[in-house]
Design a protein around this motif. Sequence first.
Motif, PDB file in Angstrom:
ATOM      1  N   PHE A 138       0.907  -1.067   0.090  1.00 60.43           N
ATOM      2  CA  PHE A 138      -0.001  -0.030  -0.057  1.00 60.43           C
ATOM      3  C   PHE A 138       0.959   1.211  -0.020  1.00 60.43           C
ATOM      4  O   PHE A 138       2.103   1.152   0.405  1.00 60.43           O
ATOM      5  CB  PHE A 138      -0.805   0.197   1.090  1.00 60.43           C
ATOM      6  N   THR A 139       0.201   2.500  -0.274  1.00 53.13           N
ATOM      7  CA  THR A 139       1.076   3.731  -0.330  1.00 53.13           C
ATOM      8  C   THR A 139       0.198   4.756   0.307  1.00 53.13           C
ATOM      9  O   THR A 139      -1.082   4.698   0.079  1.00 53.13           O
ATOM     10  CB  THR A 139       1.443   3.956  -1.868  1.00 53.13           C
ATOM     11  N   GLU A 140       0.671   5.387   1.365  1.00 53.56           N
ATOM     12  CA  GLU A 140       0.118   6.339   1.956  1.00 53.56           C
ATOM     13  C   GLU A 140       0.276   7.807   1.044  1.00 53.56           C
ATOM     14  O   GLU A 140       0.880   7.742   0.126  1.00 53.56           O
ATOM     15  CB  GLU A 140       0.570   6.757   3.416  1.00 53.56           C
ATOM     16  N   GLU A 141      -0.788   8.913   1.335  1.00 51.48           N
ATOM     17  CA  GLU A 141      -0.609  10.188   0.562  1.00 51.48           C
ATOM     18  C   GLU A 141       0.594  10.721   0.813  1.00 51.48           C
ATOM     19  O   GLU A 141       1.079  11.579  -0.030  1.00 51.48           O
ATOM     20  CB  GLU A 141      -1.827  10.968   1.455  1.00 51.48           C
ATOM     21  N   LEU A 179       7.903  -0.386   6.276  1.00 56.83           N
ATOM     22  CA  LEU A 179       7.431   1.036   5.594  1.00 56.83           C
ATOM     23  C   LEU A 179       8.886   1.702   5.086  1.00 56.83           C
ATOM     24  O   LEU A 179       9.920   1.431   5.732  1.00 56.83           O
ATOM     25  CB  LEU A 179       6.877   1.983   6.753  1.00 56.83           C
ATOM     26  N   VAL A 180       8.638   2.092   3.818  1.00 57.53           N
ATOM     27  CA  VAL A 180       9.597   2.904   3.212  1.00 57.53           C
ATOM     28  C   VAL A 180       8.972   4.171   2.729  1.00 57.53           C
ATOM     29  O   VAL A 180       8.207   4.107   1.994  1.00 57.53           O
ATOM     30  CB  VAL A 180      10.314   2.084   2.288  1.00 57.53           C
ATOM     31  N   THR A 220      18.015  -0.163  10.294  1.00 53.60           N
ATOM     32  CA  THR A 220      16.895  -1.042  10.733  1.00 53.60           C
ATOM     33  C   THR A 220      15.591  -0.664  10.108  1.00 53.60           C
ATOM     34  O   THR A 220      15.111   0.334  10.139  1.00 53.60           O
ATOM     35  CB  THR A 220      16.725  -0.728  12.274  1.00 53.60           C
ATOM     36  N   PRO A 221      14.898  -1.895   9.763  1.00 52.52           N
ATOM     37  CA  PRO A 221      13.582  -1.733   8.773  1.00 52.52           C
ATOM     38  C   PRO A 221      12.740  -0.933   9.827  1.00 52.52           C
ATOM     39  O   PRO A 221      12.562  -1.158  11.145  1.00 52.52           O
ATOM     40  CB  PRO A 221      13.285  -2.848   8.461  1.00 52.52           C
ATOM     41  N   HIS A 222      11.821  -0.063   9.227  1.00 53.15           N
ATOM     42  CA  HIS A 222      10.593   0.768   9.950  1.00 53.15           C
ATOM     43  C   HIS A 222       9.565  -0.453  10.006  1.00 53.15           C
ATOM     44  O   HIS A 222       9.027  -0.404   8.882  1.00 53.15           O
ATOM     45  CB  HIS A 222      10.321   1.899   9.202  1.00 53.15           C
ATOM     46  N   LEU A 223       9.341  -0.905  11.189  1.00 54.48           N
ATOM     47  CA  LEU A 223       8.052  -1.996  11.129  1.00 54.48           C
ATOM     48  C   LEU A 223       6.942  -1.435  12.097  1.00 54.48           C
ATOM     49  O   LEU A 223       7.086  -0.681  13.038  1.00 54.48           O
ATOM     50  CB  LEU A 223       8.456  -3.233  11.942  1.00 54.48           C
TER      51      LEU A 223
END
Length: 223
Positions: A18-21, A78-79, A88-91
């Motif tokens: 998914f993609t946020e605004e 999230l990226v 560190t990945p944003h989880l």
Amino acid sequence: MPMPAPDFSWHFTPGNTFTEESGTSGTLSVVAGGELWLHTGRVIACDPFVSLGAGEAEPFTAQVEPGRYRVDAAVATLVREGEPEADTPHLRVAAARLVIKEAPTVSWELALQPGQDLAELDDEEFFGYGVDAGTGCFYDAGSDGSFPDCDGDEGPLWDAFDTVPPSPGPHTVTDPATGHNLIAFTSGWGDGAYPTWIGRDEAGAITCFVTDFFVVPVEALVP
């Protein structure tokens, strides 16, 4: 009418995106959390740092057969567009699920506590639990009082989340004296109020309880 439920099978399909605004994109994975012992079959969902053992959280009116049931979490990685890859990945936990029956879910309803009435809800309203410590959990109502070491600002619940690198969960905490356990996870973006939904199969049997932490935008779920 209360808030409608999304189709949570989307959340728990690994690889969905998914993609946020804002331009932030998310990719979903499913993280196993072990088995929850429902020794009475009465399910509680709450912020354990606030309500565990305090007598504040009531079980849902819908009960299941006592047993051990799988818990997992839909976790979004999230990226943000244009930003360099982080060490560190944003989880974020998008939803947490207590699986009662391995069968397709064909309908959803809000999980209610005693005294709650859907007729009291206006459009887009819901019943849910409040989060003040950025955490949610599932446990059996008969386990209330089984975790005295979790009171205060230390103990096994705190230790479960004190990992390197940080992990959003799910994390299992077990009382060695009774075997009672809870399974906890971070609550999406943090504090707020979050609904728990009950899924049912074609025969009306409960398939799962799912707490939605509102990480997945509604637009991503529209066909």
